[in-house]
Motif scaffolding. Structure first.
Motif, PDB file in Angstrom:
ATOM      1  N   UNK A 173      -1.912 -14.168 -63.316  1.00  0.00           N
ATOM      2  CA  UNK A 173      -3.074 -13.903 -62.465  1.00  0.00           C
ATOM      3  C   UNK A 173      -2.677 -12.888 -61.406  1.00  0.00           C
ATOM      4  N   UNK A 174      -3.567 -11.962 -61.124  1.00  0.00           N
ATOM      5  CA  UNK A 174      -3.358 -10.946 -60.084  1.00  0.00           C
ATOM      6  C   UNK A 174      -4.420 -11.127 -59.016  1.00  0.00           C
ATOM      7  N   UNK A 175      -4.016 -11.086 -57.755  1.00  0.00           N
ATOM      8  CA  UNK A 175      -4.949 -11.108 -56.629  1.00  0.00           C
ATOM      9  C   UNK A 175      -4.758  -9.842 -55.808  1.00  0.00           C
ATOM     10  N   UNK A 176      -5.798  -9.448 -55.058  1.00  0.00           N
ATOM     11  CA  UNK A 176      -5.759  -8.164 -54.373  1.00  0.00           C
ATOM     12  C   UNK A 176      -5.237  -8.259 -52.946  1.00  0.00           C
ATOM     13  N   UNK A 177      -4.956  -9.464 -52.463  1.00  0.00           N
ATOM     14  CA  UNK A 177      -4.360  -9.642 -51.136  1.00  0.00           C
ATOM     15  C   UNK A 177      -3.681 -11.000 -51.096  1.00  0.00           C
ATOM     16  N   UNK A 178      -2.829 -11.210 -50.086  1.00  0.00           N
ATOM     17  CA  UNK A 178      -2.139 -12.494 -49.969  1.00  0.00           C
ATOM     18  C   UNK A 178      -3.108 -13.612 -49.589  1.00  0.00           C
ATOM     19  N   UNK A 179      -4.129 -13.279 -48.815  1.00  0.00           N
ATOM     20  CA  UNK A 179      -5.165 -14.262 -48.517  1.00  0.00           C
ATOM     21  C   UNK A 179      -5.897 -14.668 -49.786  1.00  0.00           C
ATOM     22  N   UNK A 180      -6.179 -13.677 -50.628  1.00  0.00           N
ATOM     23  CA  UNK A 180      -6.840 -13.952 -51.909  1.00  0.00           C
ATOM     24  C   UNK A 180      -5.949 -14.810 -52.805  1.00  0.00           C
ATOM     25  N   UNK A 181      -4.645 -14.550 -52.802  1.00  0.00           N
ATOM     26  CA  UNK A 181      -3.725 -15.362 -53.608  1.00  0.00           C
ATOM     27  C   UNK A 181      -3.738 -16.818 -53.159  1.00  0.00           C
ATOM     28  N   UNK A 182      -3.648 -17.026 -51.851  1.00  0.00           N
ATOM     29  CA  UNK A 182      -3.677 -18.388 -51.331  1.00  0.00           C
ATOM     30  C   UNK A 182      -4.970 -19.093 -51.717  1.00  0.00           C
ATOM     31  N   UNK A 183      -6.092 -18.375 -51.607  1.00  0.00           N
ATOM     32  CA  UNK A 183      -7.393 -18.934 -51.950  1.00  0.00           C
ATOM     33  C   UNK A 183      -7.474 -19.296 -53.432  1.00  0.00           C
ATOM     34  N   UNK A 184      -7.011 -18.401 -54.293  1.00  0.00           N
ATOM     35  CA  UNK A 184      -7.087 -18.633 -55.739  1.00  0.00           C
ATOM     36  C   UNK A 184      -6.162 -19.767 -56.171  1.00  0.00           C
ATOM     37  N   UNK A 185      -4.955 -19.811 -55.615  1.00  0.00           N
ATOM     38  CA  UNK A 185      -4.006 -20.867 -55.965  1.00  0.00           C
ATOM     39  C   UNK A 185      -4.577 -22.239 -55.604  1.00  0.00           C
ATOM     40  N   UNK A 186      -5.224 -22.333 -54.439  1.00  0.00           N
ATOM     41  CA  UNK A 186      -5.806 -23.611 -54.025  1.00  0.00           C
ATOM     42  C   UNK A 186      -7.023 -23.973 -54.864  1.00  0.00           C
ATOM     43  N   UNK A 187      -7.877 -23.009 -55.143  1.00  0.00           N
ATOM     44  CA  UNK A 187      -9.103 -23.278 -55.882  1.00  0.00           C
ATOM     45  C   UNK A 187      -8.826 -23.709 -57.314  1.00  0.00           C
ATOM     46  N   UNK A 188      -7.850 -23.057 -57.959  1.00  0.00           N
ATOM     47  CA  UNK A 188      -7.608 -23.311 -59.383  1.00  0.00           C
ATOM     48  C   UNK A 188      -6.367 -24.167 -59.619  1.00  0.00           C
TER      49      UNK A 188
END
Length: 476
Positions: A173-188
């Motif tokens: 999985x690729x995210x466009x920012x570190x905030x986005x990574x944290x959000x995606x990791x928690x959500x999924x």
């Protein structure tokens, strides 16, 4: 588009200049959002595809039909785009039954000899379908998340559950920012080790300051955004009358379209600001730069944002940026190039007044100085190189066999959702087996490669010239 790290003359396709041969991938980008629709995801998919092509990979794009644009089209450098005849449900996202797209996508994956399926955007139903089918076919999968989501409202809960199912057995999985990574990791509920951060970029040759711009005594604030709730248009409707009353020389230039346009029209009508607030409507991508250079300050009022390409484009044009401090925005630009505010009318007005004061005093750096700084921050060449490393990584990973995939779904996605989608996976596998019985892979014609190491079609038709096809051509 500027060259993106293409090898020098004499270097073979897939070869790094002066280095060992790189592995060449056949990549299928899948998303509901692509040109002629305009937006950050659309631009990201196109620019990344072009740079990967110039790095020697085969790339094609799969999206849904837009009006009369159906079938196959070829874009610059022979980028092949499949516009599939799928029904749009809401906001350019297709309706899905999960199974109806399998015959089409399977035919494309086999015909184009795809090795990596790269899906984009949590909002895209087609992207999730493609991931599901690619795993059933034993292909490597990559997903790029471009958005931030909450955790409390009903729509977020349902979307997050779908994302959990879709990503639990995705290779990377690729995210466009570190905030986005944290959000995606928690959500999924993901393992952070399979999530990389690769930011968006901007082509600096497309967004340059206007050296002929003259000071006529006015101050123009530019807003380029979709006019929707999450972009903070309600905040903008409160800012405009307050600052226009305080600064007679102030003008607003608003580009974009959406359901919240009526809010801005009401404000303009109520306060009689027709000569100071211009609503330009929807903009073509090539027109955005010409709008940006008419201004002095760029305003972003987003309530949620994973990265925000618009502020990078504005800064590249030399504008002072004033933005809400939400999501991944604080990561995008250094403090001396952006004024960050809380998402409220008062805080944004204070930030704009600070920018106006700096503009009046002449303490802001010149647009050319700002442009020269910004163009070194984010480049598509760098994005393509980092994405290529992700492809190299997943190419060496083992694709989960069906029994392990079912175990992963049932253990990772909960007792109800997991068993439901495990059943869907079994039905999808049986449907694929039926399609292969009806039309074996060996009977599907292999497409001539228009891009990548074996791009003989492009070389034959266009002499291998850089730039390739400069207009869209229907397939033969």
């Amino acid at each position: 588009m500027a060259p993106c790290g293409s090898p020098p003359a004499g270097a073979g396709p897939g070869m790094a200049a002066g280095g060992p041969a790189r592995v060449s991938h056949s990549v299928c980008m899948v998303s509901d959002f692509f040109y002629p629709n305009m937006g950050g995801v659309e631009s990201h998919v196109y620019q990344l595809s072009q740079c990967l092509i110039e790095r020697g990979h085969k790339v094609l794009v799969v999206t849904h039909a837009y009006g009369h644009r159906k079938g196959v089209r070829y874009l610059t450098n022979g980028l092949k785009v499949y516009y599939l005849p799928l029904k749009v449900m809401y906001n350019q996202s297709t309706a899905t039954t999960l199974f109806h797209s399998l015959p089409l996508l399977r035919d494309i994956f086999v015909r184009e000899r795809v090795t990596v399926v790269h899906a984009h955007s949590s909002f895209s139903a087609m992207a999730h379908d493609a991931l599901f089918h690619a795993k059933t076919m034993g292909l490597r999968t990559v997903f790029t998340d471009h958005s931030l989501f909450g955790f409390a409202d009903v729509s977020s809960v349902l979307t997050n559950k779908l994302l959990t199912v879709s990503l639990c057995d995705t290779n990377h999985i690729i995210c466009v920012s570190y905030t986005s990574k944290e959000n995606t990791v928690l959500r999924a509920a993901l393992d952070p080790r399979i999530v990389s951060v690769i930011p968006n970029a901007v082509d600096p040759t497309d967004f340059t300051p206007d050296p002929s711009k003259r000071d006529d005594g006015t101050i123009t604030i530019v807003v380029v955004s979709r006019l929707v709730y999450r972009k903070g248009i309600d905040l903008l409707s409160g800012i405009i009358p307050e600052l226009c009353q305080k600064y007679p020389e102030l003008h607003f230039l608003v580009g974009g379209e959406g359901p919240k346009r009526i809010v801005l029209e009401e404000v303009r009508e109520r306060y009689q600001l027709h000569d100071r607030v211009r609503l330009l409507g929807a903009l073509e991508h090539q027109d955005v730069r010409n709008v940006l250079v008419q201004g002095h300050i760029f305003l972003n009022t987003s309530l949620t944002e994973a990265f925000c390409m618009a502020i990078v484009e504005a800064a590249s044009c030399g504008l002072q940026v004033v933005s809400t401090k939400v999501g991944g925005i604080p990561e995008v630009l250094p403090e001396n190039l952006i004024i960050l505010c809380e998402p409220s009318v008062k805080s944004l007005c204070d930030g704009l007044e600070k920018a106006i004061a700096q503009l009046r005093s002449g303490t802001l750096p010149s647009p050319e100085t700002v442009h020269n700084k910004v163009k070194t921050f984010y480049t598509w060449r760098n994005v393509a190189e980092r994405t290529e490393k992700v492809y190299d990584r997943v190419a060496n990973e083992v694709v989960l066999p069906m029994d392990e995939r079912l175990d992963r779904l049932m253990s990772h996605c909960g007792p109800v959702t997991g068993y439901i989608f495990a059943l869907f996976a079994v039905l999808n596998f049986l449907f694929l087996a039926f399609l292969r019985w009806m039309t074996p892979d060996s009977l599907i014609d292999v497409a001539i490669d228009a891009t990548g190491p074996k791009g003989a079609w492009t070389k034959q038709c266009f002499g291998g010239k850089k730039g390739g096809i400069k207009e869209e051509l229907p397939s033969s």
